[in-house]
Write a protein that holds these residues in place. Structure first.
Motif, short mmCIF file in Angstrom:
data_model
loop_
_atom_site.label_atom_id
_atom_site.label_comp_id
_atom_site.label_asym_id
_atom_site.label_seq_id
_atom_site.Cartn_x
_atom_site.Cartn_y
_atom_site.Cartn_z
N PRO A 93 0.85 -1.21 0.00
CA PRO A 93 0.00 0.00 0.00
C PRO A 93 0.88 1.25 0.00
O PRO A 93 1.92 1.29 0.66
N PHE A 94 0.44 2.28 -0.74
CA PHE A 94 1.19 3.53 -0.80
C PHE A 94 0.45 4.62 -0.03
O PHE A 94 -0.79 4.63 0.04
N CYS A 95 1.22 5.51 0.54
CA CYS A 95 0.65 6.59 1.34
C CYS A 95 -0.07 7.61 0.44
O CYS A 95 0.03 7.57 -0.79
N THR A 96 -0.79 8.53 1.10
CA THR A 96 -1.52 9.56 0.35
C THR A 96 -0.55 10.47 -0.40
O THR A 96 -0.78 10.86 -1.54
N ASN A 97 0.56 10.81 0.24
CA ASN A 97 1.57 11.67 -0.37
C ASN A 97 2.51 10.82 -1.23
O ASN A 97 3.52 10.31 -0.75
N ARG A 98 2.19 10.67 -2.49
CA ARG A 98 2.98 9.83 -3.39
C ARG A 98 3.98 10.67 -4.18
O ARG A 98 3.93 10.74 -5.40
N VAL A 99 4.86 11.31 -3.48
CA VAL A 99 5.87 12.15 -4.11
C VAL A 99 7.23 11.49 -3.94
O VAL A 99 7.68 11.26 -2.82
N ILE A 100 7.89 11.18 -5.07
CA ILE A 100 9.22 10.57 -5.05
C ILE A 100 10.25 11.69 -5.19
O ILE A 100 10.20 12.47 -6.14
N LEU A 101 11.15 11.75 -4.25
CA LEU A 101 12.17 12.81 -4.27
C LEU A 101 13.33 12.43 -5.18
O LEU A 101 14.49 12.40 -4.77
N HIS A 102 12.99 12.15 -6.43
CA HIS A 102 14.00 11.81 -7.42
C HIS A 102 13.46 12.14 -8.80
O HIS A 102 12.24 12.33 -8.99
N THR A 103 14.36 12.18 -9.77
CA THR A 103 13.94 12.42 -11.15
C THR A 103 13.59 11.12 -11.87
O THR A 103 13.21 11.14 -13.03
N TYR A 104 13.73 10.01 -11.19
CA TYR A 104 13.37 8.70 -11.75
C TYR A 104 12.93 7.79 -10.62
O TYR A 104 13.14 8.09 -9.44
N CYS A 105 12.33 6.66 -10.96
CA CYS A 105 11.78 5.75 -9.95
C CYS A 105 12.86 4.78 -9.48
O CYS A 105 12.95 3.63 -9.95
N GLU A 106 13.67 5.23 -8.57
CA GLU A 106 14.67 4.38 -7.94
C GLU A 106 14.00 3.55 -6.86
O GLU A 106 13.07 4.01 -6.19
N HIS A 107 14.45 2.29 -6.69
CA HIS A 107 13.76 1.36 -5.80
C HIS A 107 13.63 1.89 -4.37
O HIS A 107 12.55 1.89 -3.78
N PHE A 108 14.74 2.37 -3.80
CA PHE A 108 14.70 2.84 -2.42
C PHE A 108 13.77 4.04 -2.28
O PHE A 108 13.08 4.19 -1.26
N ALA A 109 13.72 4.92 -3.29
CA ALA A 109 12.86 6.09 -3.24
C ALA A 109 11.39 5.68 -3.26
O ALA A 109 10.56 6.28 -2.57
N VAL A 110 11.04 4.65 -4.04
CA VAL A 110 9.66 4.18 -4.10
C VAL A 110 9.28 3.48 -2.80
O VAL A 110 8.16 3.63 -2.29
N VAL A 111 10.21 2.73 -2.22
CA VAL A 111 9.93 2.04 -0.96
C VAL A 111 9.60 3.03 0.14
O VAL A 111 8.74 2.78 0.99
N LYS A 112 10.25 4.19 0.13
CA LYS A 112 10.06 5.18 1.20
C LYS A 112 8.65 5.76 1.24
O LYS A 112 8.22 6.26 2.28
N ILE A 113 7.90 5.71 0.13
CA ILE A 113 6.55 6.28 0.13
C ILE A 113 5.50 5.21 0.40
O ILE A 113 4.30 5.49 0.33
N SER A 114 5.93 4.00 0.72
CA SER A 114 4.99 2.93 1.05
C SER A 114 4.65 2.98 2.54
O SER A 114 5.50 3.28 3.38
N CYS A 115 3.38 2.69 2.86
CA CYS A 115 2.94 2.70 4.25
C CYS A 115 2.96 1.31 4.88
O CYS A 115 2.64 1.16 6.06
N GLY A 116 3.30 0.28 4.12
CA GLY A 116 3.34 -1.08 4.65
C GLY A 116 4.69 -1.43 5.24
O GLY A 116 5.60 -0.59 5.33
N ASP A 117 4.84 -2.69 5.60
CA ASP A 117 6.11 -3.19 6.14
C ASP A 117 7.07 -3.43 4.97
O ASP A 117 6.85 -4.32 4.14
N THR A 118 8.12 -2.64 4.91
CA THR A 118 9.06 -2.70 3.79
C THR A 118 10.36 -3.42 4.14
O THR A 118 11.34 -3.29 3.41
N THR A 119 10.36 -4.18 5.22
CA THR A 119 11.59 -4.85 5.65
C THR A 119 12.12 -5.79 4.58
O THR A 119 13.32 -5.81 4.28
N VAL A 120 11.21 -6.58 3.99
CA VAL A 120 11.62 -7.53 2.96
C VAL A 120 12.21 -6.80 1.76
O VAL A 120 13.23 -7.21 1.20
N ASN A 121 11.58 -5.69 1.36
CA ASN A 121 12.07 -4.93 0.21
C ASN A 121 13.46 -4.37 0.47
O ASN A 121 14.36 -4.45 -0.39
#
Length: 252
Positions: free
Chosen positions: A109-137
């Motif tokens: 699940p992704f949070c309401t604020n879906r803003v990636i602080l990058h000019t491209y979709c880097e994996h770590f940047a996308v993980v940071k806007i998720s509201c779920g448990d991202t330990t596995v990622n």
């Protein structure tokens, strides 16, 4: 050698095409939106091409080892078919290792604020806007980064260690110069790839104190500068390419 340079050029082109169009849209057209599927697709191709480039650099190190340490068997060991198979193995490795990343994120699940602080979709940047448990990622991406880089770098260092040992047994100054000319371009390309790669991975995970704009600039340069400089490095260091470029430049 030219098949390997072709593979390196293809990875450079792939990397540029994954990043540059969207970056130009952001800065020139102010079009900052992207769909979830588009973002995950871009992330998959960026990381797959990155791992593929590491495989190409490893294959080039093996090519230099055979050329210097066993030159009489070079043509029989590194046939076109074998180089193509090595390239295919590197491609399959990249796809199989990176494919779980977007699949794991697709279920998050992704949070309401879906803003990636990058000019491209880097994996770590996308993980940071998720509201779920991202330990596995986090764990899987870090394992991929360090295992691939450590494995490939270990094999590259082993190849160059054997090359240095073989060269030290030769007293000819000409042999030293020839070895230096053979390996210089490859070493420069490796430094351009691995050092920023390690820096980007570490700062994503442990660099919370780094300013956002600095981080964005450095990670963008990491993906854009090597594809720009690699053709220049090999164009200058490879006589045949240097002569061809000079020939067509004079015609123009």
């Amino acid at each position: 050698m030219y098949l390997l340079l072709c593979m390196l050029a293809l990875t450079d082109i792939g990397m540029s095409n994954c990043v540059v169009p969207k970056t130009l849209c952001i800065f020139s057209l102010h079009f900052k939106g992207i769909t979830v599927d588009g973002c995950l697709s871009q992330m998959f191709f960026i990381h797959a091409v990155t791992i593929m480039q590491s495989a190409v650099l490893l294959t080039m190190a093996f090519d230099h080892y055979v050329a210097i340490c066993d030159p009489l068997r070079y043509a029989t060991i590194l046939t076109n078919t074998r180089i193509a198979k090595l390239g295919l193995v590197g491609l399959l490795r990249a796809v199989l290792l990176v494919l779980p990343l977007p699949l794991l994120l697709r279920r998050m699940p992704f949070c309401t604020n879906r803003v990636i602080l990058h000019t491209y979709c880097e994996h770590f940047a996308v993980v940071k806007i998720s509201c779920g448990d991202t330990t596995v990622n986090w764990m899987y991406s870090l394992v991929i980064a360090f295992v691939i880089i450590r494995l490939d770098l270990t094999l590259i260092f082993l190849s160059y260690g054997l090359i240095i040992r073989a060269v030290l047994r030769i007293s000819s100054k000409k042999a030293y110069q020839k070895t230096f000319n053979t390996c210089t371009a490859h070493i420069c390309v490796m430094l351009l790839y691995y050092i920023p790669n390690l820096f980007s991975t570490l700062t994503h995970r442990f660099g919370q104190g780094i300013a956002a704009h600095v981080h964005i600039l450095l990670t963008s340069l990491y993906l854009l500068v090597p594809p720009m400089l690699n053709p220049i490095i090999y164009g200058v260091r490879t006589k045949e390419l240097h002569d061809k470029v000079g020939k067509y430049t004079c015609r123009m």
